[in-house]
Scaffold this active site. Structure first.
Site, PDB file in Angstrom:
ATOM      1  CE1 TYR A 107      -4.256  10.564  -4.485  1.00 58.71           C
ATOM      2  CE2 TYR A 107      -4.634  12.243  -2.800  1.00 58.71           C
ATOM      3  CZ  TYR A 107      -3.888  11.183  -3.301  1.00 58.71           C
ATOM      4  OH  TYR A 107      -2.776  10.755  -2.628  1.00 58.71           O
ATOM      5  CE1 TYR A 146      -3.926  13.816   1.105  1.00 55.82           C
ATOM      6  CE2 TYR A 146      -2.384  13.708  -0.739  1.00 55.82           C
ATOM      7  CZ  TYR A 146      -3.126  13.091   0.266  1.00 55.82           C
ATOM      8  OH  TYR A 146      -3.042  11.723   0.411  1.00 55.82           O
ATOM      9  NE  ARG A 154       0.176  11.282   4.067  1.00 60.95           N
ATOM     10  CZ  ARG A 154       0.731  10.288   3.374  1.00 60.95           C
ATOM     11  NH1 ARG A 154       0.040   9.676   2.452  1.00 60.95           N
ATOM     12  NH2 ARG A 154       1.963   9.884   3.618  1.00 60.95           N
ATOM     13  CG  HIS A 157       1.883  10.605  -1.000  1.00 58.63           C
ATOM     14  ND1 HIS A 157       1.423  11.733  -0.366  1.00 58.63           N
ATOM     15  CD2 HIS A 157       0.790   9.831  -1.237  1.00 58.63           C
ATOM     16  CE1 HIS A 157       0.107  11.647  -0.229  1.00 58.63           C
ATOM     17  NE2 HIS A 157      -0.309  10.506  -0.766  1.00 58.63           N
ATOM     18  CG  HIS A 159      -1.370   6.461  -2.954  1.00 60.89           C
ATOM     19  ND1 HIS A 159      -1.579   6.013  -1.670  1.00 60.89           N
ATOM     20  CD2 HIS A 159      -1.646   7.784  -2.936  1.00 60.89           C
ATOM     21  CE1 HIS A 159      -1.977   7.025  -0.913  1.00 60.89           C
ATOM     22  NE2 HIS A 159      -2.032   8.114  -1.662  1.00 60.89           N
TER      23      HIS A 159
HETATM   24 FE   FE2 Z   1      -2.360  10.077  -0.902  1.00 59.52          FE
END
Ligand code: FE2
Length: 228
Positions: A107, A146, A154, A157, A159
């Site tokens: 991120y 990740y 995860r 995806h 958000h």
């Molecule tokens: Fe996430």
């Protein structure tokens, strides 16, 4: 005496929309389609911890970073859809925010512990406002999976945070069909199969393209009700 309620243009439009939609799908399916979108956790990487050494750009193209000259790693995709109320009516002027990891699962957020490399050519955050049909669109890349503490991974995806008008704010996540980590994801497993189907999106081929890189993700909002 019989009182006739005046029929407005809006009523007519609504009747046309509802009858047309009813021809396309059974009414139950239509109702289900516009029931409030299943919620998912906001997670720790929302904009309030965005890496301030990076520009915050208020637009819907995450593949262009001011001052950067390259293209982001990963597959370029389009994400589009409509924001509606629970009666399938478009919500105009809603704010749609998205944030996501880059192609390697990192991120653009100061608190991300993932040692995977940042991508100087990927913005990581975007925003769009819905038009009169409730439509929004983004150009972005397909995010990577990740790891999270505890040996959990995860799946890819995006958000979403959607808000505006007299509706409850919606926080959720869009997932990608066919991803191996979807099956054991703790957040996806926390909702029913029917709800998962609404959040996991199959790729489509845009008109005139040979690549399946279009993802349609509709978001339904619930009207805000003040507590009595
Ligand atoms: Fe996430």
């Amino acid at each position: 005496m019989v009182l006739h309620r005046q029929i407005s243009r809006r009523d007519v439009l609504r009747a046309v929309l509802v009858s047309g939609a009813a021809l396309a799908v059974p009414s139950l399916a239509l109702a289900e389609q516009c029931r409030e979108t299943p919620r998912q956790d906001e997670g720790p990487f929302y904009l309030n911890g965005f890496d301030r050494t990076r520009p915050v750009v208020h637009n819907n193209d995450l593949t262009v970073v001011p001052g950067a000259t390259g293209k982001p790693d990963g597959e370029i995709i389009q994400v589009t859809g409509r924001v509606t109320d629970e009666e399938c009516r478009p919500v105009k002027g809603a704010m749609v925010e998205i944030w996501q990891a880059n192609a390697r699962g990192r991120y653009t957020h100061v608190a991300d512990p993932n040692p995977a490399p940042k991508d100087p050519n990927f913005l990581g955050f975007g925003e769009a406002t819905t038009d009169a049909d409730g439509k929004y669109s983004f150009k972005t890349i397909k995010p990577g999976a990740y790891p999270v503490p505890g040996g959990w991974v995860r799946p890819p995806h995006i958000h979403f945070k959607v808000y505006g008008g007299f509706f409850n704010m919606m926080v959720t996540q869009m997932y990608f069909a066919g991803e191996k980590y979807n099956r054991d994801d703790i957040l996806l497993s926390s909702i029913s199969k029917a709800e998962r189907q609404r959040l996991i999106v199959e790729p489509m081929r845009p008109a005139g393209s040979s690549t399946e890189n279009l993802y349609v993700f509709n978001v339904a909002l619930k009207p805000f009700r003040a507590r009595s």
